[in-house]
Scaffold this motif. Structure first.
Motif, PDB file in Angstrom:
ATOM      1  N   GLU A  63      -8.673  35.971  44.737  1.00 56.86           N
ATOM      2  CA  GLU A  63      -8.903  37.383  44.406  1.00 56.86           C
ATOM      3  C   GLU A  63      -7.826  38.287  44.989  1.00 56.86           C
ATOM      4  N   TYR A  64      -7.269  37.901  46.147  1.00 59.07           N
ATOM      5  CA  TYR A  64      -6.241  38.723  46.795  1.00 59.07           C
ATOM      6  C   TYR A  64      -4.877  38.505  46.137  1.00 59.07           C
ATOM      7  N   ILE A  65      -4.649  37.298  45.655  1.00 64.43           N
ATOM      8  CA  ILE A  65      -3.423  37.026  44.906  1.00 64.43           C
ATOM      9  C   ILE A  65      -3.438  37.803  43.602  1.00 64.43           C
ATOM     10  N   GLU A  66      -4.575  37.751  42.898  1.00 66.22           N
ATOM     11  CA  GLU A  66      -4.704  38.447  41.619  1.00 66.22           C
ATOM     12  C   GLU A  66      -4.621  39.965  41.785  1.00 66.22           C
ATOM     13  N   ALA A  67      -5.067  40.454  42.950  1.00 63.62           N
ATOM     14  CA  ALA A  67      -5.027  41.900  43.204  1.00 63.62           C
ATOM     15  C   ALA A  67      -3.666  42.358  43.739  1.00 63.62           C
ATOM     16  N   PRO A 117       1.682  34.272  46.806  1.00 63.32           N
ATOM     17  CA  PRO A 117       1.702  32.826  47.022  1.00 63.32           C
ATOM     18  C   PRO A 117       3.136  32.301  46.973  1.00 63.32           C
ATOM     19  N   ILE A 118       3.500  31.452  47.925  1.00 57.15           N
ATOM     20  CA  ILE A 118       4.885  30.965  47.959  1.00 57.15           C
ATOM     21  C   ILE A 118       4.989  29.446  47.849  1.00 57.15           C
ATOM     22  N   ALA A 119       3.872  28.720  47.965  1.00 60.57           N
ATOM     23  CA  ALA A 119       3.941  27.266  47.841  1.00 60.57           C
ATOM     24  C   ALA A 119       2.548  26.662  47.796  1.00 60.57           C
ATOM     25  N   PRO A 168       1.705  38.157  53.277  1.00 53.69           N
ATOM     26  CA  PRO A 168       1.212  39.489  52.890  1.00 53.69           C
ATOM     27  C   PRO A 168       2.116  40.095  51.834  1.00 53.69           C
ATOM     28  N   ALA A 169       1.564  40.952  50.994  1.00 56.11           N
ATOM     29  CA  ALA A 169       2.329  41.545  49.899  1.00 56.11           C
ATOM     30  C   ALA A 169       3.589  42.260  50.383  1.00 56.11           C
ATOM     31  N   ALA A 170       3.514  42.868  51.573  1.00 58.62           N
ATOM     32  CA  ALA A 170       4.658  43.632  52.085  1.00 58.62           C
ATOM     33  C   ALA A 170       5.617  42.788  52.912  1.00 58.62           C
ATOM     34  N   SER A 171       5.413  41.494  52.966  1.00 58.55           N
ATOM     35  CA  SER A 171       6.249  40.628  53.789  1.00 58.55           C
ATOM     36  C   SER A 171       7.703  40.613  53.308  1.00 58.55           C
ATOM     37  N   PRO A 172       8.652  40.569  54.236  1.00 57.49           N
ATOM     38  CA  PRO A 172      10.068  40.462  53.845  1.00 57.49           C
ATOM     39  C   PRO A 172      10.398  39.070  53.299  1.00 57.49           C
ATOM     40  N   PHE A 173       9.508  38.085  53.543  1.00 54.04           N
ATOM     41  CA  PHE A 173       9.728  36.729  53.043  1.00 54.04           C
ATOM     42  C   PHE A 173       9.204  36.629  51.613  1.00 54.04           C
ATOM     43  N   LYS A 174      10.091  36.292  50.697  1.00 55.36           N
ATOM     44  CA  LYS A 174       9.724  36.228  49.284  1.00 55.36           C
ATOM     45  C   LYS A 174       9.421  34.809  48.821  1.00 55.36           C
ATOM     46  N   THR A 175      10.005  33.820  49.499  1.00 56.90           N
ATOM     47  CA  THR A 175       9.827  32.424  49.110  1.00 56.90           C
ATOM     48  C   THR A 175       9.632  31.554  50.348  1.00 56.90           C
ATOM     49  N   MET A 176       9.251  30.298  50.113  1.00 58.15           N
ATOM     50  CA  MET A 176       9.140  29.375  51.235  1.00 58.15           C
ATOM     51  C   MET A 176      10.501  29.107  51.864  1.00 58.15           C
ATOM     52  N   LYS A 177      11.571  29.176  51.082  1.00 52.59           N
ATOM     53  CA  LYS A 177      12.918  28.991  51.636  1.00 52.59           C
ATOM     54  C   LYS A 177      13.240  30.078  52.662  1.00 52.59           C
ATOM     55  N   ASP A 178      12.748  31.292  52.425  1.00 56.89           N
ATOM     56  CA  ASP A 178      12.943  32.379  53.393  1.00 56.89           C
ATOM     57  C   ASP A 178      12.211  32.057  54.702  1.00 56.89           C
ATOM     58  N   VAL A 179      11.008  31.536  54.580  1.00 60.49           N
ATOM     59  CA  VAL A 179      10.222  31.172  55.758  1.00 60.49           C
ATOM     60  C   VAL A 179      10.912  30.047  56.517  1.00 60.49           C
TER      61      VAL A 179
END
Length: 319
Positions: free
Chosen positions: A211-215, A220-222, A128-139
């Protein structure tokens, strides 16, 4: 000639194909989409249905959505209701194979008639856009710390995004059985869960998230492709240090018990539809890779995919 005798003669001529083309009704294709509206199978099925009409192979297409159990519920209905019908078809793909492997259903895909592979698509993982995880490495860091706290959302159990999550866990030394995977009946449900912050990471084909990525509503992280998708700046799992390369594909099957001639006719209709402008536009719009495969080559491909997926799922602790 009496009216009932006239009607009988017309019926006989129609059955024999002896009526002029203007007097015969164009065929209607009955397409089983074994998923709820809004997902990848639904999007592909309806786009391809339009192309079948555009190619003049069919006058119209009737769609029947029947979601659940990785397509197995729709498969069962198709096997039982469409037997011998040359004007019936079913969407299917890698997800259905995974569902058959894990679910061991009373019906099998082998009861139906292989027609063609249509597209290939890789999974994209988003947060989600508000997620604290910014990359797959964070996940991954959180997955190593507390596997159960990372909630993965996607298609049915055994789907390619489920398998990819288990492959990732295994690759970083986490027991794949500890992957907290939430299966949804359709793409619409999965999207709602991601947008509602009800899952940590969502996985599906790029077309379902575009459409949700573009909006700016999803990040997207990977992507599970070998190389980055053309024109789409999403890093691959591999370039981030995770050996997870897994493709999804979608195809079409005919009804059980149709003749070799009827199979060939449906195959030729499918080939013609892939050459239409509407199908070319659908491929570009949804980020699908054209992957047409028919005949014996498609039969052998499906057999290979069954054995390959079974091995991956076993190693990932899913079987």
């Amino acid at each position: 000639m009496r009216r009932n005798e006239f009607l009988k003669s017309i019926a006989a001529l129609a059955a024999a194909g002896a009526l002029p083309s203007a007097a015969r009704a164009a065929p209607v294709l009955k397409m089983m989409i074994p998923a709820n509206p809004g997902g990848g199978w639904d999007t592909t099925g309806r786009a391809f249905g339009r192309s079948l009409v555009d190619s003049k192979a069919f006058d119209s297409v009737q769609y029947d959505n029947k979601g659940g159990a990785a397509g197995i519920i729709g498969l069962a209905q198709f096997v039982n209701a469409a037997k011998g019908d040359p004007h019936a078809a079913m969407m299917m793909g890698a997800v259905m194979l995974g569902g058959i492997i894990t679910g061991k259903p009373p019906v099998q895909l082998s009861q139906c008639t292989p027609i063609a592979r249509l597209t290939s698509e890789y999974n994209v993982f988003v947060v989600p856009a508000a997620s604290p995880f910014k990359t797959m490495k964070d996940v991954v860091a959180q997955l190593k710390k507390d596997p159960g706290s990372v909630k993965w959302g996607g298609g049915s159990r055994g789907s390619t995004e489920h398998i990819a999550a288990c492959m990732l866990a295994r690759g970083i030394g986490v027991d794949p059985k500890k992957v907290n995977y939430v299966a949804f009946r359709g793409g619409g449900e999965a999207v709602a869960a991601i947008l509602g912050n009800n899952v940590t990471v969502g996985g599906s084909g790029y077309s379902e998230f575009a459409e949700y990525i573009e909006a700016g509503k999803m990040r997207p992280i990977a992507v599970t492709s070998q190389k980055r998708l053309p024109g789409i700046a999403i890093p691959t799992m591999k370039e981030q240090g995770y050996d997870v390369v897994l493709g999804n594909w979608r195809g079409i099957y005919g009804a059980p018990g149709i003749s070799a001639a009827e199979r060939d006719a449906l195959t030729q209709a499918v080939i013609a539809a892939t050459k239409t402008k509407s199908w070319t536009e659908a491929l570009a719009k949804n980020g699908w890779t054209p992957a047409l495969l028919t005949g014996r080559e498609f039969d052998e491909f499906v057999e290979y995919e069954f054995s390959s997926l079974r091995a991956i799922m076993y190693l990932s602790g899913m079987v």
